[in-house]
Motif scaffolding. Structure first.
Motif, PDB file in Angstrom:
ATOM      1  N   GLU A  33       0.592  -1.549  -0.100  1.00 48.11           N
ATOM      2  CA  GLU A  33      -0.250   0.190   0.086  1.00 48.11           C
ATOM      3  C   GLU A  33       0.660   1.634   0.142  1.00 48.11           C
ATOM      4  O   GLU A  33       0.409   2.339  -0.173  1.00 48.11           O
ATOM      5  N   GLU A  34       1.621   1.157   0.717  1.00 50.87           N
ATOM      6  CA  GLU A  34       3.061   2.562   1.143  1.00 50.87           C
ATOM      7  C   GLU A  34       3.798   2.655  -0.593  1.00 50.87           C
ATOM      8  O   GLU A  34       4.156   4.060  -1.206  1.00 50.87           O
ATOM      9  N   VAL A  35       3.848   1.681  -1.332  1.00 47.89           N
ATOM     10  CA  VAL A  35       4.482   1.753  -2.196  1.00 47.89           C
ATOM     11  C   VAL A  35       3.544   2.616  -3.373  1.00 47.89           C
ATOM     12  O   VAL A  35       3.942   3.088  -4.064  1.00 47.89           O
ATOM     13  N   LEU A  36       2.255   2.154  -3.437  1.00 46.92           N
ATOM     14  CA  LEU A  36       0.807   2.683  -3.896  1.00 46.92           C
ATOM     15  C   LEU A  36       1.301   4.180  -4.038  1.00 46.92           C
ATOM     16  O   LEU A  36       0.859   4.791  -4.987  1.00 46.92           O
ATOM     17  N   LYS A  37       0.896   4.350  -2.371  1.00 48.38           N
ATOM     18  CA  LYS A  37       0.341   5.744  -2.645  1.00 48.38           C
ATOM     19  C   LYS A  37       2.101   6.838  -2.847  1.00 48.38           C
ATOM     20  O   LYS A  37       1.391   8.042  -3.371  1.00 48.38           O
ATOM     21  N   ALA A  38       2.894   6.280  -2.793  1.00 47.02           N
ATOM     22  CA  ALA A  38       4.111   6.489  -2.856  1.00 47.02           C
ATOM     23  C   ALA A  38       4.214   7.195  -4.691  1.00 47.02           C
ATOM     24  O   ALA A  38       4.954   7.617  -5.102  1.00 47.02           O
ATOM     25  N   ALA A  39       3.323   6.242  -5.377  1.00 42.70           N
ATOM     26  CA  ALA A  39       3.479   6.297  -6.408  1.00 42.70           C
ATOM     27  C   ALA A  39       2.969   7.471  -7.120  1.00 42.70           C
ATOM     28  O   ALA A  39       3.251   7.950  -7.990  1.00 42.70           O
ATOM     29  N   PHE A  40       1.671   8.164  -6.190  1.00 40.82           N
ATOM     30  CA  PHE A  40       1.294   9.196  -6.707  1.00 40.82           C
ATOM     31  C   PHE A  40       1.282  10.284  -6.137  1.00 40.82           C
ATOM     32  O   PHE A  40       2.163  10.284  -5.176  1.00 40.82           O
ATOM     33  N   THR A  41       1.267  11.194  -7.560  1.00 35.17           N
ATOM     34  CA  THR A  41       2.523  12.361  -7.173  1.00 35.17           C
ATOM     35  C   THR A  41       2.271  13.831  -7.833  1.00 35.17           C
ATOM     36  O   THR A  41       0.480  13.662  -7.955  1.00 35.17           O
ATOM     37  N   ASP A  42       2.069  15.175  -7.954  1.00 33.32           N
ATOM     38  CA  ASP A  42       1.256  15.430  -8.135  1.00 33.32           C
ATOM     39  C   ASP A  42       1.525  15.964  -9.777  1.00 33.32           C
ATOM     40  O   ASP A  42       1.106  16.985 -10.436  1.00 33.32           O
ATOM     41  N   ARG A  43       2.888  14.889 -10.457  1.00 37.07           N
ATOM     42  CA  ARG A  43       2.550  14.671 -12.075  1.00 37.07           C
ATOM     43  C   ARG A  43       2.288  13.691 -12.333  1.00 37.07           C
ATOM     44  O   ARG A  43       1.949  13.322 -13.687  1.00 37.07           O
ATOM     45  N   THR A  44       1.532  13.065 -11.464  1.00 41.25           N
ATOM     46  CA  THR A  44       0.462  12.178 -12.149  1.00 41.25           C
ATOM     47  C   THR A  44      -0.984  12.168 -12.456  1.00 41.25           C
ATOM     48  O   THR A  44      -1.483  13.380 -12.181  1.00 41.25           O
ATOM     49  N   LYS A  45      -0.662  11.781 -14.115  1.00 41.65           N
ATOM     50  CA  LYS A  45      -1.932  12.417 -14.793  1.00 41.65           C
ATOM     51  C   LYS A  45      -3.527  11.015 -15.077  1.00 41.65           C
ATOM     52  O   LYS A  45      -4.112  11.272 -14.889  1.00 41.65           O
ATOM     53  N   ALA A  46      -2.476  10.160 -15.086  1.00 42.76           N
ATOM     54  CA  ALA A  46      -3.174   8.700 -15.040  1.00 42.76           C
ATOM     55  C   ALA A  46      -2.624   7.022 -14.566  1.00 42.76           C
ATOM     56  O   ALA A  46      -1.009   7.045 -14.104  1.00 42.76           O
ATOM     57  N   VAL A  47      -3.827   6.213 -14.219  1.00 47.50           N
ATOM     58  CA  VAL A  47      -3.121   5.116 -13.671  1.00 47.50           C
ATOM     59  C   VAL A  47      -3.786   4.075 -14.599  1.00 47.50           C
ATOM     60  O   VAL A  47      -5.355   4.180 -14.826  1.00 47.50           O
ATOM     61  N   ILE A  48      -2.726   3.321 -15.508  1.00 51.96           N
ATOM     62  CA  ILE A  48      -3.693   1.907 -15.949  1.00 51.96           C
ATOM     63  C   ILE A  48      -3.412   0.897 -15.052  1.00 51.96           C
ATOM     64  O   ILE A  48      -2.441   0.729 -14.635  1.00 51.96           O
ATOM     65  N   LEU A  49      -4.811   0.471 -14.970  1.00 51.20           N
ATOM     66  CA  LEU A  49      -5.564  -0.898 -13.937  1.00 51.20           C
ATOM     67  C   LEU A  49      -5.545  -2.653 -15.241  1.00 51.20           C
ATOM     68  O   LEU A  49      -6.411  -1.556 -15.865  1.00 51.20           O
ATOM     69  N   ASN A  50      -5.294  -3.242 -14.874  1.00 47.55           N
ATOM     70  CA  ASN A  50      -5.758  -4.313 -16.227  1.00 47.55           C
ATOM     71  C   ASN A  50      -6.265  -5.752 -14.899  1.00 47.55           C
ATOM     72  O   ASN A  50      -4.865  -6.148 -14.564  1.00 47.55           O
ATOM     73  N   THR A  51      -7.579  -5.238 -14.481  1.00 48.47           N
ATOM     74  CA  THR A  51      -7.822  -6.741 -13.469  1.00 48.47           C
ATOM     75  C   THR A  51      -8.751  -6.928 -14.232  1.00 48.47           C
ATOM     76  O   THR A  51      -9.620  -6.444 -15.398  1.00 48.47           O
ATOM     77  N   PRO A  52      -9.361  -8.659 -14.585  1.00 55.05           N
ATOM     78  CA  PRO A  52      -8.465  -9.589 -13.819  1.00 55.05           C
ATOM     79  C   PRO A  52      -7.282  -8.982 -15.502  1.00 55.05           C
ATOM     80  O   PRO A  52      -7.128  -8.752 -15.730  1.00 55.05           O
ATOM     81  N   ASN A  53      -6.065  -9.431 -14.567  1.00 50.65           N
ATOM     82  CA  ASN A  53      -5.007  -9.256 -14.569  1.00 50.65           C
ATOM     83  C   ASN A  53      -4.654 -10.137 -15.851  1.00 50.65           C
ATOM     84  O   ASN A  53      -4.226 -11.300 -15.867  1.00 50.65           O
ATOM     85  N   ASN A  54      -3.079  -9.697 -16.577  1.00 53.56           N
ATOM     86  CA  ASN A  54      -2.804  -9.909 -17.586  1.00 53.56           C
ATOM     87  C   ASN A  54      -1.483  -9.506 -17.202  1.00 53.56           C
ATOM     88  O   ASN A  54      -1.111  -8.304 -17.309  1.00 53.56           O
ATOM     89  N   PRO A  55      -0.180 -10.368 -16.908  1.00 53.85           N
ATOM     90  CA  PRO A  55       0.215 -11.627 -16.723  1.00 53.85           C
ATOM     91  C   PRO A  55      -0.035 -12.344 -15.988  1.00 53.85           C
ATOM     92  O   PRO A  55       0.028 -13.469 -15.587  1.00 53.85           O
ATOM     93  N   THR A  56      -0.656 -12.180 -14.560  1.00 53.39           N
ATOM     94  CA  THR A  56      -0.315 -12.773 -13.458  1.00 53.39           C
ATOM     95  C   THR A  56      -1.531 -13.030 -13.071  1.00 53.39           C
ATOM     96  O   THR A  56      -1.502 -14.539 -11.913  1.00 53.39           O
ATOM     97  N   GLY A  57      -2.651 -13.094 -13.727  1.00 55.76           N
ATOM     98  CA  GLY A  57      -4.102 -13.766 -13.161  1.00 55.76           C
ATOM     99  C   GLY A  57      -4.902 -13.363 -12.477  1.00 55.76           C
ATOM    100  O   GLY A  57      -5.415 -13.800 -11.451  1.00 55.76           O
ATOM    101  N   LYS A  58      -3.926 -12.265 -11.506  1.00 54.71           N
ATOM    102  CA  LYS A  58      -4.357 -11.273 -10.568  1.00 54.71           C
ATOM    103  C   LYS A  58      -5.965 -10.098 -10.923  1.00 54.71           C
ATOM    104  O   LYS A  58      -6.122  -9.938 -11.693  1.00 54.71           O
TER     105      LYS A  58
END
Ligand code: GLN
Length: 420
Positions: A182-207
């Motif tokens: 969770e902390e890594v995810l929060k840290a990835a969002f900054t004031d320069r973040t424009k978009a997040v790409i989410l793929n669920t169900p996920n390729n390649p992991t199946g998550k």
């Protein structure tokens, strides 16, 4: 290092600041030696997934690399395509999609996903989810904007980022359960973040992302004013009674989500190239412009057939999930029997495996051994990571194949354990 092994490293190096030794090697190895070629295209190679399909054909190997079925789409959809060809649907449709298909998508999005979409304002029909993703990124990103990408990631998101000028910020999903810090995810969002790409169900992991993870993501998007681009192409391939949840339905995410889907996986028609995006009105307008000048439109007769497919009864989707779950169970068992370390994926039709008990230097040497000695093609794990070294212990298998094909692949893979 081979060009294809260092593709992802070039993503790290694209802004010149985070240049690594691997990254600079990547630039040299990827170069098409012709100065007329744009800098942008020098930064990514051909798709490794598609390349593995060609290598599989050369060796007459069973292709468990590129994700496509060796069985047919539903009969109803094929018959509808034939009728559409005979009924004169052979010229352009409205550029953002035939009305019949947009109506069908809106009905289905409401019934299955719980998403409200006005066919006149919120829908764009594209040439596959691949075009929808590229059109979304081109419509959102200014060069230098950051995009959060979960890693390992579907290969296309790399070139999508390069072409649009996005700087990827990777958030690792950890082997073997693909959990997120969770902390890594929060840290990835900054004031320069424009978009997040989410793929669920996920390729390649199946998550399959859980509600808590999606809620956290929705909060981060709201806090940082970020648009989510969600690739939900595997939404009907979920196992063990799990339910697919669309991020657009969490909180106020409908106003900041582009939901992407298509025919390829749900209706076993990867060659038809019909996909779509559901987006808030202004973003849909932007995507319509982008899409218009990329491709004008998706194939009209196939759009009419897609509209018919979207009216298939619920039993079709139940049967699809049941069939894939049976394939998953049998095939993962074969992989484990062969000595590969892997867990049951929760959705989609891929399984990442750790081949650590076999004496190979990296994912490419193992993949080439599998093709040449066992007659089975897979995708080297490095293709799914920002730094290819992080994927060198893994290869991805896919199981969208007839039971007999998977049984034969399992049989061939037993040769691994027996030292063949
Ligand atoms: N999504 C599939 C895969 O990951 C197919 C990719 C493609 O070739 N467009 O293998």
């Amino acid at each position: 290092m081979m060009a294809r092994q260092v593709f992802a490293a070039s993503l790290l190096a694209q802004d010149g600041e985070s240049m690594t030794e691997t990254g600079s090697a990547a630039r040299d190895d990827l170069a098409i030696r012709d100065p007329r070629v744009s800098d942008r295209v020098q930064k990514f190679p051909e798709s490794v997934i598609r390349e593995m399909t060609r290598i599989a054909a050369l060796h007459d190997a069973i292709n468990l690399a590129q994700g496509f079925p060796d069985f047919d789409p539903p009969r109803e959809m094929i018959e509808a395509a034939k009728r559409a060809l005979d009924a004169g649907y052979n010229q352009y449709s409205i550029t953002w999609g035939a009305r019949e298909l947009r109506d069908a998508i809106a009905r289905r999005a409401k019934a299955f996903n719980g998403i409200d979409a006005d066919p006149e304002a919120n829908l764009v029909v594209t040439c596959g989810a691949t075009e929808a993703m590229m059109a979304a990124m081109l419509s959102l990103i200014n060069p230098g904007d950051e995009a959060v990408i979960f890693e390992p990631f579907y290969e296309n998101y790399g070139p999508d980022a390069i072409v649009s000028g996005a700087r990827p910020q990777y958030v690792r999903m950890a082997w073997p359960d693909w959990s997120i810090d969770e902390e890594v995810l929060k840290a990835a969002f900054t004031d320069r973040t424009k978009a997040v790409i989410l793929n669920t169900p996920n390729n390649p992991t199946g998550k399959v992302f859980g509600r808590d993870e999606l809620r956290l993501l929705a909060d981060l998007c709201a806090d940082h004013d970020v648009v989510a681009v969600t690739d939900e192409i595997y939404e009907h391939i979920v196992f063990d009674g799990a339910k697919h949840v669309s991020l657009a339905t969490m909180g106020d995410m409908a106003d900041r989500t582009i939901t992407i889907n298509g025919l390829s996986k749900t209706y076993s028609a990867t060659g038809w190239r019909v996909g779509w995006a559901i987006a808030p009105t202004t973003l849909a307008s932007a995507m319509r412009r982008t899409h218009d000048f990329l491709t004008v439109g998706a194939p009209h007769p196939l759009q009419m057939a897609a509209a018919a497919a979207l009216e298939l009864p619920e039993s079709y989707y139940r049967e699809l999930a049941r069939t894939y779950q049976a394939k998953r169970d049998a095939f993962v068992h074969s992989l484990q029997e062969a000595g590969l370390d892997c867990r049951l994926p929760g959705g989609a039709y891929y399984v990442m495996t750790d081949f650590g008990r076999f004496p190979f230097d990296d994912d490419w040497s193992f993949a080439m051994h599998l093709i040449e000695r066992c007659g089975v093609a897979v995708v080297p794990g490095s293709s799914f990571y920002g730094d290819p070294r992080d994927g060198r212990k893994y290869v991805r298998f896919m199981f969208s194949k007839k039971d007999a094909t998977l049984a034969e692949a399992g049989h061939r893979l037993r040769g691994l354990r027996d030292g063949r």
